[in-house]
Design a protein around this motif. Structure first.
Motif, PDB file in Angstrom:
ATOM      1  N   LEU A  49       0.812  -1.223   0.000  1.00 47.41           N
ATOM      2  CA  LEU A  49       0.000   0.000   0.000  1.00 47.41           C
ATOM      3  C   LEU A  49       0.847   1.277   0.000  1.00 47.41           C
ATOM      4  N   ILE A 343      -8.180  -0.400   0.475  1.00 45.61           N
ATOM      5  CA  ILE A 343      -7.431  -0.248  -0.783  1.00 45.61           C
ATOM      6  C   ILE A 343      -7.899   0.999  -1.527  1.00 45.61           C
ATOM      7  N   GLU A 347      -5.724   4.073  -2.935  1.00 45.64           N
ATOM      8  CA  GLU A 347      -5.726   4.251  -4.401  1.00 45.64           C
ATOM      9  C   GLU A 347      -6.073   5.687  -4.764  1.00 45.64           C
TER      10      GLU A 347
END
Length: 355
Positions: A49, A343, A347
């Motif tokens: 990440l 996520i 993102e």
């Protein structure tokens, strides 16, 4: 830029190559993420990440063994290194800690205070582990800290009694806070020294707000907490680090007080009255860096990945212009947050180039 350079630049409102980020999760959510990515460690998750920080709240405890036992309800009672005792309760998703014994509670008089010997002992921690932690993460931004001037104190002293005695026994309460802070400051001093001044952020946890207001008036906050806050700020700055003030809740009225004392960063920026991100940036953005802001009570556990993405973009657009924003949720990721939403949060920063 390295992660260390990126975090330091954004705190100083300098250009960065991308939005910097940090991350904390409860154990259940770490397990969810590791399973999703097919990895074994939290470090691997953070690498995937692209998380810029590495966090060591406290050094490992190496003091006298703390005795655990089973209570009359058949629950295992654990003793924390700081002296409070707790049991673990299942909430349907994960275990939560419920404190059942507070070691400072029997301090009722000055005589009790003078005799008490159960304060945090900095000798009981392994500072070599701090050096090893920094060695492993040379290019990451290193953050340390947990006890600050207030919140962790209430895990050792009954909160209701604390609030009453702020009025009835203010001098005793101030003496207790000072003694508790003395020990915390000594522990952090040793952490900085062991790290060779490679620590980037000292973060202290002090929840001064509820979801509708402050717990204290700004004047009372100054009387009981400002002096020790300044001591923590000065310690961080003396070692070339920044001071991050954690406080949940509606703390807008004391933000000018925090700025006056030299606080560099505030988090977690809950979605509550007075903490609207546009207003915070407009009124305090030139003086502070902000961290967090993506709501863990609403959109993260309950929204779709698209909704999380859109909310994260909104927060970044509000807080990042001119630097001064570290991407994170408004609290640790809890076990009820879908992995896809975690996520989506990270993102979203890819929509932004250099800042």
């Amino acid at each position: 830029m390295t992660s260390k350079e990126r975090i330091r630049a954004t705190i100083e409102h300098k250009p960065t190559d991308r939005i910097p980020s940090t991350m904390q999760c409860v154990e259940t959510e770490w397990d969810n993420l590791k399973k999703h990515f097919g990895v074994e460690t939290e470090e691997e998750v953070m690498d995937i990440l692209e998380i810029d920080t590495r966090i060591l709240d406290m050094p490992p405890y190496i003091g006298p063994e703390n005795e655990n036992y089973v209570n009359e309800d058949g629950e295992e009672v654990f003793t924390h290194p700081m002296g409070f005792r707790y049991v673990k309760k299942w909430n349907g998703v994960e275990y939560n800690m419920h404190i059942i014994h507070l070691p400072y509670d029997h301090i009722e008089t000055w005589e009790d205070f003078e005799k008490f010997d159960g304060w945090l002992n900095p000798d009981h921690y392994d500072y070599n582990a701090v050096k090893e932690f920094c060695d492993r993460h040379e290019d990451k931004a290193i953050r340390i800290g947990w006890p600050g001037p207030y919140q962790v104190f209430t895990q050792m002293y009954d909160a209701e009694k604390f609030y009453i005695n702020m009025y009835e026994k203010p001098d005793l309460i101030k003496a207790m806070l000072n003694r508790y802070c003395d020990a915390s400051l000594e522990l952090y001093e040793r952490m900085f020294e062991a790290a060779g001044d490679r620590v980037d952020i000292l973060r202290c946890c002090d929840d001064y707000g509820t979801q509708i207001s402050l717990l204290f008036s700004p004047g009372m906050w100054d009387e009981f907490f400002a002096e020790n806050t300044k001591r923590f700020v000065d310690l961080a700055h003396r070692h070339g680090a920044y001071y991050l003030q954690h406080s949940c809740g509606a703390i807008r009225p004391i933000i000018p007080n925090l700025i006056r004392l030299g606080v560099d960063v505030i988090e977690p920026i809950q979605k509550v009255t007075g903490m609207e991100v546009d207003g915070l940036k407009a009124d305090f953005g030139k003086d502070l860096c902000f961290q967090g802001g993506v709501d863990t009570q609403g959109v993260l556990p309950l929204g779709t990945p698209d909704e999380v993405y859109e909310e994260t973009v909104r927060v970044i657009r509000a807080l990042s212009p001119g630097g001064g924003y570290i991407l994170a949720p408004s609290q640790d990721f809890e076990g009820d947050v879908p992995v896809e939403n975690v996520i989506a949060l990270y993102e979203a920063r890819k929509e932004f180039g250099g800042i």
